[in-house]
Design an enzyme around this catalytic site. Structure first.
Site, PDB file in Angstrom:
ATOM      1  N   GLY A  46     -70.692 -55.619 -61.182  1.00 32.32           N
ATOM      2  CA  GLY A  46     -69.442 -55.763 -61.933  1.00 32.32           C
ATOM      3  C   GLY A  46     -68.494 -56.670 -61.181  1.00 32.32           C
ATOM      4  O   GLY A  46     -68.545 -56.737 -59.943  1.00 32.32           O
ATOM      5  N   GLN A  51     -60.593 -60.497 -58.818  1.00 29.75           N
ATOM      6  CA  GLN A  51     -61.441 -60.673 -57.640  1.00 29.75           C
ATOM      7  C   GLN A  51     -61.800 -62.140 -57.384  1.00 29.75           C
ATOM      8  O   GLN A  51     -62.300 -62.481 -56.322  1.00 29.75           O
ATOM      9  CB  GLN A  51     -62.745 -59.867 -57.781  1.00 29.75           C
ATOM     10  CG  GLN A  51     -62.533 -58.371 -57.686  1.00 29.75           C
ATOM     11  CD  GLN A  51     -63.846 -57.638 -57.822  1.00 29.75           C
ATOM     12  OE1 GLN A  51     -64.313 -57.397 -58.921  1.00 29.75           O
ATOM     13  NE2 GLN A  51     -64.451 -57.292 -56.699  1.00 29.75           N
ATOM     14  N   CYS A  94     -67.861 -52.288 -53.258  1.00 25.69           N
ATOM     15  CA  CYS A  94     -67.097 -53.322 -53.965  1.00 25.69           C
ATOM     16  C   CYS A  94     -67.341 -54.666 -53.292  1.00 25.69           C
ATOM     17  O   CYS A  94     -67.344 -54.748 -52.060  1.00 25.69           O
ATOM     18  CB  CYS A  94     -65.613 -52.964 -53.910  1.00 25.69           C
ATOM     19  SG  CYS A  94     -64.552 -54.185 -54.702  1.00 25.69           S
ATOM     20  N   LEU A  95     -67.561 -55.710 -54.108  1.00 24.20           N
ATOM     21  CA  LEU A  95     -67.808 -57.042 -53.543  1.00 24.20           C
ATOM     22  C   LEU A  95     -66.619 -57.529 -52.714  1.00 24.20           C
ATOM     23  O   LEU A  95     -66.793 -58.352 -51.824  1.00 24.20           O
ATOM     24  CB  LEU A  95     -68.101 -58.051 -54.664  1.00 24.20           C
ATOM     25  CG  LEU A  95     -69.365 -57.784 -55.488  1.00 24.20           C
ATOM     26  CD1 LEU A  95     -69.546 -58.869 -56.543  1.00 24.20           C
ATOM     27  CD2 LEU A  95     -70.591 -57.708 -54.596  1.00 24.20           C
ATOM     28  N   HIS A 136     -64.199 -48.603 -62.305  1.00 23.92           N
ATOM     29  CA  HIS A 136     -63.970 -49.347 -61.058  1.00 23.92           C
ATOM     30  C   HIS A 136     -63.363 -50.720 -61.365  1.00 23.92           C
ATOM     31  O   HIS A 136     -62.381 -51.136 -60.737  1.00 23.92           O
ATOM     32  CB  HIS A 136     -65.313 -49.482 -60.317  1.00 23.92           C
ATOM     33  CG  HIS A 136     -65.248 -50.290 -59.057  1.00 23.92           C
ATOM     34  ND1 HIS A 136     -65.485 -49.749 -57.808  1.00 23.92           N
ATOM     35  CD2 HIS A 136     -64.994 -51.603 -58.851  1.00 23.92           C
ATOM     36  CE1 HIS A 136     -65.352 -50.706 -56.895  1.00 23.92           C
ATOM     37  NE2 HIS A 136     -65.070 -51.844 -57.501  1.00 23.92           N
ATOM     38  N   GLU A 137     -63.946 -51.413 -62.351  1.00 22.26           N
ATOM     39  CA  GLU A 137     -63.466 -52.763 -62.686  1.00 22.26           C
ATOM     40  C   GLU A 137     -62.101 -52.713 -63.374  1.00 22.26           C
ATOM     41  O   GLU A 137     -61.260 -53.582 -63.147  1.00 22.26           O
ATOM     42  CB  GLU A 137     -64.485 -53.498 -63.560  1.00 22.26           C
ATOM     43  CG  GLU A 137     -65.874 -53.671 -62.940  1.00 22.26           C
ATOM     44  CD  GLU A 137     -65.855 -54.279 -61.551  1.00 22.26           C
ATOM     45  OE1 GLU A 137     -64.949 -55.080 -61.246  1.00 22.26           O
ATOM     46  OE2 GLU A 137     -66.746 -53.940 -60.743  1.00 22.26           O
ATOM     47  N   HIS A 140     -59.406 -52.756 -60.915  1.00 18.81           N
ATOM     48  CA  HIS A 140     -59.089 -54.094 -60.390  1.00 18.81           C
ATOM     49  C   HIS A 140     -58.036 -54.788 -61.253  1.00 18.81           C
ATOM     50  O   HIS A 140     -57.210 -55.543 -60.742  1.00 18.81           O
ATOM     51  CB  HIS A 140     -60.344 -54.975 -60.346  1.00 18.81           C
ATOM     52  CG  HIS A 140     -61.219 -54.744 -59.145  1.00 18.81           C
ATOM     53  ND1 HIS A 140     -60.780 -54.951 -57.853  1.00 18.81           N
ATOM     54  CD2 HIS A 140     -62.505 -54.349 -59.042  1.00 18.81           C
ATOM     55  CE1 HIS A 140     -61.771 -54.689 -57.014  1.00 18.81           C
ATOM     56  NE2 HIS A 140     -62.834 -54.315 -57.706  1.00 18.81           N
TER      57      HIS A 140
HETATM   58 ZN    ZN Z   1     -64.651 -53.804 -56.896  1.00 14.93          ZN
END
Ligand code: ZN
Length: 174
Positions: A46, A51, A94-95, A136-137, A140
């Site tokens: 995701g 991000q 998380c990236l 989660h997204e 963000h």
């Molecule tokens: Zn994340």
């Protein structure tokens, strides 16, 4: 075209709140496509626009994280949770927070409304992993990171890892 760069904590852009998407045009489709590529390149499942430094309510996901299997690929514009049920802890990463994994409490079942790339209103019921990725997204898009949602004990545990990322960020800036 250069792949989009995924921003790493504590990059301030990660804390910006997304703006509603209003133009459902070729630029938007191009951006969603580049975000999917960046997500697969980093082995993610995701990715939200903040991000990659873009403050739009846009997120992409694919629960199996496999670019050769795009059946599960979703592009969500202006997504909102309309129903939710059941709470559960499970591990997340998380990236934008490399090297950190911890348990986060999320809704097990959610219903979301969103617009697709053509601007059409859609509804989707999500459960388990898919519901977790969406939540989660969605965070963000509000400038929230999963480490904000940890138990007090886990916050203590990840503190040194966050500090390491903070030092790296400072070194890159200097
Ligand atoms: Zn994340």
């Amino acid at each position: 075209m250069e792949p989009l760069e995924v921003l790493i904590y504590p990059e301030p852009a990660l804390r910006r709140v997304g703006r509603p998407v209003t133009a459902f045009d070729a630029d938007l489709r191009g951006l969603a496509d580049r975000m999917c590529k960046a997500m697969y390149l980093d082995d993610g499942c995701g990715l939200a626009a903040p991000q990659v430094g873009i403050d739009l309510n846009l997120l992409v996901l694919n629960p199996n994280g496999d670019p050769s299997d795009t059946a599960g690929e979703l592009v969500l514009l202006n997504p909102k949770i309309t129903k939710k049920k059941g709470r559960e802890y499970d591990e997340e990463g998380c990236l934008s927070l490399p090297g950190i994994r911890a348990e986060v409490e999320r809704w097990v079942h959610i219903t979301i409304s969103y617009q697709d790339l053509s601007g059409k209103e859609q509804t989707l019921q999500c459960a388990n992993l898919l519901a977790r990725i969406v939540q989660h997204e969605l965070d963000h898009l509000d400038g929230v990171l999963f480490v904000d949602r940890l138990t007090a004990a886990d916050k203590m545990r990840v503190r040194p890892l966050l500090e390491r990322l903070e030092r790296r960020y400072q070194d890159r800036k200097d």
